[in-house]
Motif scaffolding. Sequence first.
Motif, PDB file in Angstrom:
ATOM      1  N   LEU A   1      21.777   7.553  30.870  1.00  0.00           N
ATOM      2  CA  LEU A   1      22.389   6.901  32.034  1.00  0.00           C
ATOM      3  C   LEU A   1      21.870   7.537  33.318  1.00  0.00           C
ATOM      4  O   LEU A   1      21.532   8.713  33.358  1.00  0.00           O
TER       5      LEU A   1
ATOM      6  N   LEU B   1      26.838   4.177  37.796  1.00  0.00           N
ATOM      7  CA  LEU B   1      26.205   4.529  36.533  1.00  0.00           C
ATOM      8  C   LEU B   1      25.352   3.350  36.104  1.00  0.00           C
ATOM      9  O   LEU B   1      25.812   2.204  36.126  1.00  0.00           O
TER      10      LEU B   1
ATOM     11  N   ALA C   1      20.046  11.657  35.760  1.00  0.00           N
ATOM     12  CA  ALA C   1      21.223  12.475  36.049  1.00  0.00           C
ATOM     13  C   ALA C   1      20.939  13.910  35.679  1.00  0.00           C
ATOM     14  O   ALA C   1      20.327  14.206  34.682  1.00  0.00           O
TER      15      ALA C   1
ATOM     16  N   PHE D   1      22.686   8.256  37.432  1.00  0.00           N
ATOM     17  CA  PHE D   1      23.876   8.504  38.245  1.00  0.00           C
ATOM     18  C   PHE D   1      23.514   8.534  39.723  1.00  0.00           C
ATOM     19  O   PHE D   1      22.494   9.084  40.115  1.00  0.00           O
TER      20      PHE D   1
ATOM     21  N   THR E   1      31.799  13.370  36.513  1.00  0.00           N
ATOM     22  CA  THR E   1      31.122  12.765  35.365  1.00  0.00           C
ATOM     23  C   THR E   1      30.670  13.869  34.425  1.00  0.00           C
ATOM     24  O   THR E   1      30.018  14.819  34.866  1.00  0.00           O
TER      25      THR E   1
ATOM     26  N   VAL F   1      33.558   9.328  32.894  1.00  0.00           N
ATOM     27  CA  VAL F   1      33.441   9.261  34.350  1.00  0.00           C
ATOM     28  C   VAL F   1      34.810   8.940  34.928  1.00  0.00           C
ATOM     29  O   VAL F   1      35.586   8.184  34.336  1.00  0.00           O
TER      30      VAL F   1
END
Length: 451
Positions: free
Chosen positions: A190, A409, A444, A192, A212, A222
């Motif tokens: 993912l 996200l 992320a 961020f 998160t 999150v």
Amino acid sequence: MPVPVPQQRAVPAAEASSGTDLTLLVIEDDPAGTFSVPELSAAAGARVRIRAARNLTEAGRLLTDDVDCILLDLALPSGAETRGDRGAEPDGLATLKHVLRIAPRHAVLAITAEDDAELAAEAVRVGAQDYLFRGELDGRLLSRAIRYAVERKRADVAQHQLTESRLRAQENARLERGLLPTPLLDGSDLRFAARYRPGRSRALLGGDFYDTVRTPDGTVHVMIGDVCGHGPDEAALGVELRIAWRALTLAGLCGDELLSTLQQVLEHERESEEIFATLCTVDIAPDGRRAGLCLAGHPAPLIARQGRAAHLLPYEDGGPALGLLPRARWPRRQVELGGSWSLMMYTDGLIEGRVGNGTQRLGQDGMVAMINRQLSEGLTGEDLLEAAVTHVRELNGGELTDDVAVLLLDRDQDTARDTARHRAKNGDRGRSIPRPRPGQVSPAGAQRPPL
């Protein structure tokens, strides 16, 4: 003998109104009567009123807030008042240091003999604003010296206050920056992004908070929340709730159990029973295609899927805000996300700004329409959030009065597939993530979101 106090001459109204009257406190003891304060002219725009004191004890009684400047004779004999200040210094400077100690916000002029130039210069080094010699003392020179000393002292005080303010601001900034969240998403595919704007002037933290984390089982958790109010106490409570949420999440709590425990934290830490907090939590399954949603009086997140318009997630099953009902429950709703999607979570500061000069608010429908327009323009990640917050401010006609927190996200199915193949090939559980495609948010990691 006391200092002869001259009679103030009549000052024309136009002349008197052109400046502010000043008050001079003269501290000197001249038994021979050879020293006198000359008549002070108001021609320069300020009339000077004179008070006279023969010693430091009398000066202490006459030193009131309306005194603007002190004229001190360095030949004044030091008394019992200066014993704690004198040390190895000459008597003249011991007296001056005592005056500076009892009058830290007043301008001070030192008077000395012509052959004491070194002592006069030392007086300025110790803290006097200027010095004058007795032999050259006249009304015009003294008037100019008083005004100069008063303005210099005001500038010094202002500069000192500004320096202190800057140091406090820097210290607060370091403290608040250290309390901002660092996303823990190592190993996740993912992406961020976040934007955060406190409503308080010159602050980095507000009552809004978010976080998160990725737990060892691969689930990404999150959260975003909002403590009612906008002051430093609300900001501190928001930090406490965020840290508590992270600890409880890493300990394995989720959904109703986690929110019930957070409510207990809130009830113990809040200053009054009127304080409450809204909260939205999402836990995303390791495959990234499903999520659990819990709402505690908070606006529902917005989701955008590939080829479809962005829309709000279901919010009918939400529970009350934390701190309102003692035995409340917060159901967890299962949500299908799909392969590629972007999930935006936000606080009400993003939707409660005005639209134009009237009382109309942007609202959730207006926000959804705004995000869809920006998505159609190709904006994603950080660019999308920055454009959203900027546009909301423009619609409001200026800075928003409420705190604003918004995070995004993002999951790309192709990137996730590449990541899975990379992990399978290297036998790695996932710290190394392929580079994002152009237009995506950076991976992320441990970077704090920009303010």
